[in-house]
Design a protein around this motif. Structure first.
Motif, PDB file in Angstrom:
ATOM      1  N   TRP A  56       0.835  -1.209   0.000  1.00 12.31           N
ATOM      2  CA  TRP A  56       0.000   0.000   0.000  1.00 12.31           C
ATOM      3  C   TRP A  56       0.867   1.255   0.000  1.00 12.31           C
ATOM      4  CZ3 TRP A  56      -0.281   3.716   3.957  1.00 12.31           C
ATOM      5  CH2 TRP A  56      -1.302   4.660   3.818  1.00 12.31           C
ATOM      6  N   THR A  57       1.947   1.222   0.770  1.00 12.02           N
ATOM      7  CA  THR A  57       2.861   2.362   0.837  1.00 12.02           C
ATOM      8  C   THR A  57       3.473   2.648  -0.529  1.00 12.02           C
ATOM      9  OG1 THR A  57       3.386   1.855   3.153  1.00 12.02           O
ATOM     10  CG2 THR A  57       4.922   3.281   1.978  1.00 12.02           C
TER      11      THR A  57
ATOM     12  N   ALA B  12       2.264   1.720  -3.467  1.00  9.45           N
ATOM     13  CA  ALA B  12       1.235   2.069  -4.456  1.00  9.45           C
ATOM     14  C   ALA B  12       0.717   3.495  -4.270  1.00  9.45           C
ATOM     15  CB  ALA B  12       0.075   1.076  -4.374  1.00  9.45           C
ATOM     16  N   THR B  13       0.628   3.952  -3.046  1.00 10.26           N
ATOM     17  CA  THR B  13       0.038   5.265  -2.766  1.00 10.26           C
ATOM     18  C   THR B  13       1.072   6.368  -2.602  1.00 10.26           C
ATOM     19  OG1 THR B  13       0.024   4.882  -0.367  1.00 10.26           O
ATOM     20  CG2 THR B  13      -1.918   4.172  -1.625  1.00 10.26           C
TER      21      THR B  13
ATOM     22  N   ALA C 224       2.802   6.756   0.115  1.00  6.94           N
ATOM     23  CA  ALA C 224       2.759   7.175   1.520  1.00  6.94           C
ATOM     24  C   ALA C 224       4.167   7.229   2.099  1.00  6.94           C
ATOM     25  CB  ALA C 224       1.888   6.207   2.323  1.00  6.94           C
TER      26      ALA C 224
ATOM     27  N   TYR D 234      -4.305   1.542   5.693  1.00  7.56           N
ATOM     28  CA  TYR D 234      -3.912   0.797   4.497  1.00  7.56           C
ATOM     29  C   TYR D 234      -5.046  -0.089   4.007  1.00  7.56           C
ATOM     30  CZ  TYR D 234      -3.336  -3.445   7.351  1.00  7.56           C
ATOM     31  OH  TYR D 234      -3.560  -4.523   8.172  1.00  7.56           O
TER      32      TYR D 234
ATOM     33  N   VAL E 105      -3.686  -4.067  -1.727  1.00 10.71           N
ATOM     34  CA  VAL E 105      -3.455  -3.623  -3.098  1.00 10.71           C
ATOM     35  C   VAL E 105      -3.432  -4.837  -4.018  1.00 10.71           C
ATOM     36  CG1 VAL E 105      -1.849  -2.462  -4.651  1.00 10.71           C
ATOM     37  CG2 VAL E 105      -2.155  -1.613  -2.309  1.00 10.71           C
TER      38      VAL E 105
END
Length: 280
Positions: free
Chosen positions: A35-36, A38-39, A41, A234, A237
């Motif tokens: 998630w980190t 992909a986004t 963050a 999160y 993904v």
């Protein structure tokens, strides 16, 4: 009447339950990593606490299945003479994450609130400035989009002393017992007062401290990781399913060079097994 140590052992989570839960949490951390990335963050997790409080073991479990390209550990050495002339936060800022990165600070700028304060490595004016500026500094990080989490690992004096003693004759952990660790034994109350004062000034709504009871290391790891996961928004993904390709047909014409042309690592395992002949 059961001894306190016996009760503590009895209250420990069974190993099978611990192994299953820590693996489940580590699988969730992998989702956080995806998630980190992909986004984009940026996550910062600060680990503070007394020596031998279990910070390192928890960090190890967090990063065990994560990519070092995404999740980095920042464990800064003693500041150099040049570092001491810089803005105090400067050498820490250099380790902050870029988009898609997670940084775990194994001790952080809070060194000034702890060891520097207790050992007299900073002046009263520097200490006072730190307490005033740190909430502002952290607010700047948060306003810029960094997800900041701060954990204080709390260990009792008796348990800390037990862990110190266990390191003294352990050849793989003796390096963890530094002169500063030994000094902390005689300054327990000083560190307690420093921690209390630090919380008064820096445990603020925008950037709160979370205390982890760590007399039982396995409990501390599970509790801390579970809490960290609960604070990060999160989501899982989606990623393409990995399919292994078929091997191509046998090569025609390739001949492996004779093994004698290469230098191989000696087969030490064969010696341990007592094999009469060693084979590579």
């Amino acid at each position: 009447m059961a001894k306190k140590s016996d009760k503590k052992h009895k209250d420990k989570i069974p190993n099978k339950v611990y192994e299953a839960e820590i693996f489940r949490l580590q699988a969730e951390l992998v989702k956080v990593q995806q998630w980190t990335r992909a986004t984009g963050a940026r996550i910062v997790v600060i680990f503070e606490g007394r020596d031998a409080a279990g910070k390192g073991g928890t960090i190890k479990r967090i990063t065990e299945y994560l990519s070092p390209r995404v999740a980095r550990i920042a464990a800064l050495p003693t500041p150099t003479e040049r570092d001491k002339t810089q803005w105090y936060y400067q050498r820490y800022v250099a380790h902050l994450p870029a988009a898609g990165e997670i940084v775990l600070f194994d001790r952080s700028w809070y060194n000034r609130a702890g060891v520097e304060k207790v050992m007299g490595f900073c002046t009263p004016r520097e200490y006072s400035r730190f307490m005033r500026q740190t909430p502002i500094f952290e607010e700047m990080l948060i306003e810029d989009g960094i997800l900041l989490r701060k954990y204080w690992f709390s260990v009792s004096d008796t348990e800390q002393l037990r862990r110190f003693r266990s390191r003294m004759d352990d050849p793989v952990r003796q390096w963890k017992l530094s002169p500063m660790d030994l000094e902390s034994i005689t300054r327990w109350e000083g560190y307690s007062r420093a921690k209390d004062e630090m919380l008064v000034h820096t445990d603020v709504p925008a950037s709160p401290w979370f205390v982890v009871e760590s007399d039982i290391k396995k409990h501390a790891r599970i509790n801390m990781i579970n809490h960290l996961l609960s604070t990060i928004p999160y989501t899982e993904v989606a990623h393409e399913k990995v399919v292994l390709p078929d091997r191509p047909p046998a090569s025609t014409g390739y001949v492996r060079p004779p093994r004698e042309m290469s230098t191989y690592v000696p087969d030490h395992v064969a010696e341990l097994r007592g094999d009469p002949e060693k084979h590579f």
